[in-house]
Write a protein that holds these residues in place. Structure first.
Motif, short mmCIF file in Angstrom:
data_model
loop_
_atom_site.label_atom_id
_atom_site.label_comp_id
_atom_site.label_asym_id
_atom_site.label_seq_id
_atom_site.Cartn_x
_atom_site.Cartn_y
_atom_site.Cartn_z
N GLY A 141 17.33 23.44 -14.29
CA GLY A 141 16.96 24.56 -15.15
C GLY A 141 16.95 25.85 -14.36
O GLY A 141 17.02 25.83 -13.12
N ARG A 142 16.89 26.95 -15.06
CA ARG A 142 16.85 28.24 -14.36
C ARG A 142 16.26 29.32 -15.26
O ARG A 142 16.26 29.20 -16.49
N MET A 143 15.78 30.36 -14.64
CA MET A 143 15.13 31.45 -15.38
C MET A 143 15.04 32.66 -14.47
O MET A 143 15.14 32.53 -13.24
N MET A 144 14.82 33.83 -15.07
CA MET A 144 14.57 35.05 -14.30
C MET A 144 13.06 35.33 -14.33
O MET A 144 12.40 35.07 -15.35
N THR A 145 12.52 35.91 -13.26
CA THR A 145 11.13 36.35 -13.33
C THR A 145 11.05 37.62 -14.19
O THR A 145 11.99 38.40 -14.26
N ASP A 146 9.89 37.79 -14.85
CA ASP A 146 9.71 38.98 -15.68
C ASP A 146 9.16 40.14 -14.83
O ASP A 146 9.12 40.04 -13.59
#
Ligand SMILES: O=C(O)c1ccc(O)c(O)c1
Length: 259
Positions: A141-146
């Protein structure tokens, strides 16, 4: 730790585009590159003194991965496998912040995660131990920090798995993290563990970190506040890039050979 403290940078960061000076790693925090209990480090650690390679502008400015490549379900490992079924296992939410050494958030940075399934098996051709694969779980999985440096993903709690380091060796349940920092060359890799894992005592990767407080920083916190009724348990795991409270990062040599 020999001359290593001078040049090893667990989490080089920039402020206003200027590289900060290297922050010395406190003694006992980073595992020795040759950790005899962790057998494969014998083949990976450098035999020659390390050479510092100064970063040039193009290495700290690109390539950068942006939000546009992240799809909506990329941070939900119970859904991003492309099917309609649910993976086996205990659903968990993992969340936390990526922070600089002074507590400032690191916004807009790519966080990638990978892990074994609930039975402790990776969906990877090299993982052939006889635990079941799960057709509804790829484990990535992957995501950007806010803007506050926060990341959050949903997954299932991974299982422990055996490996050949020593007789009856089992890895404690863990999730691998990769952080891209501000630029490709700043990539950092670490592992998150779960509280009170009974396998810590015999795991040479966990125990290769000499300092007890530093070891504890690899362990997530059970976060009852963030659990969701009839849905998911929750764990909190902050990642600090540098400084006295820095997270523990795997060195590049180990990283090259990792699953
Ligand atoms: O570096 C290794 O050999 C190694 C082995 C097993 C793991 O689970 C891992 O994260 C690393």
């Amino acid at each position: 730790m020999s001359g290593l403290d001078d040049i090893f940078v667990p989490g080089a960061s920039t402020r206003g585009g200027v590289m900060l000076p290297h922050y010395p790693v406190p003694e006992g925090v980073h595992p020795p590159l040759d950790s005899p209990g962790y057998r494969s480090t014998a083949l990976r650690h450098p035999d020659e003194a390390l050479v510092a390679l100064p970063q040039r502008l193009n290495e700290v400015t690109g390539p950068a991965l942006g939000e546009d490549v992240i799809r909506e379900d990329d941070n939900d490992l119970t859904k991003n496998h492309g099917g309609t079924g649910e993976p086996q296992g205990q659903r968990v939410i993992v969340h936390g912040r990526v922070l600089e050494e002074d507590g400032r958030p690191v916004p807009n940075t790519l966080v990638e995660v990978w892990q074994a399934n609930a039975a402790g098996r990776y969906a990877h051709q090299w993982d052939t131990w006889p635990a079941p694969l799960d057709p509804n779980f790829t484990g990535v999985g992957r995501m950007m920090t806010d803007d506050d440096g926060r990341y959050r993903f949903t997954t299932i709690r991974p299982g422990a798995y055996p490996w050949r380091n020593h007789p009856n060796a089992w890895r404690p349940a863990h999730i691998h993290f990769s952080l891209f920092g501000r630029a490709f060359t700043q990539r950092l890799v670490t592992q998150m563990y779960f509280p009170d894992d009974p396998l810590f005592f015999q795991d040479p990767i966990y125990n290769s970190v000499p300092d007890e407080n530093a070891r504890r920083r690899m362990v997530s916190r059970f976060d009852y506040e963030q659990t969701q009724d009839h849905w998911a348990l929750a764990f909190e795991f902050d990642i600090v890039l540098r400084g006295p409270d820095a997270s523990i990062f795997e060195d590049d040599e180990a990283d090259d050979d990792d699953e």
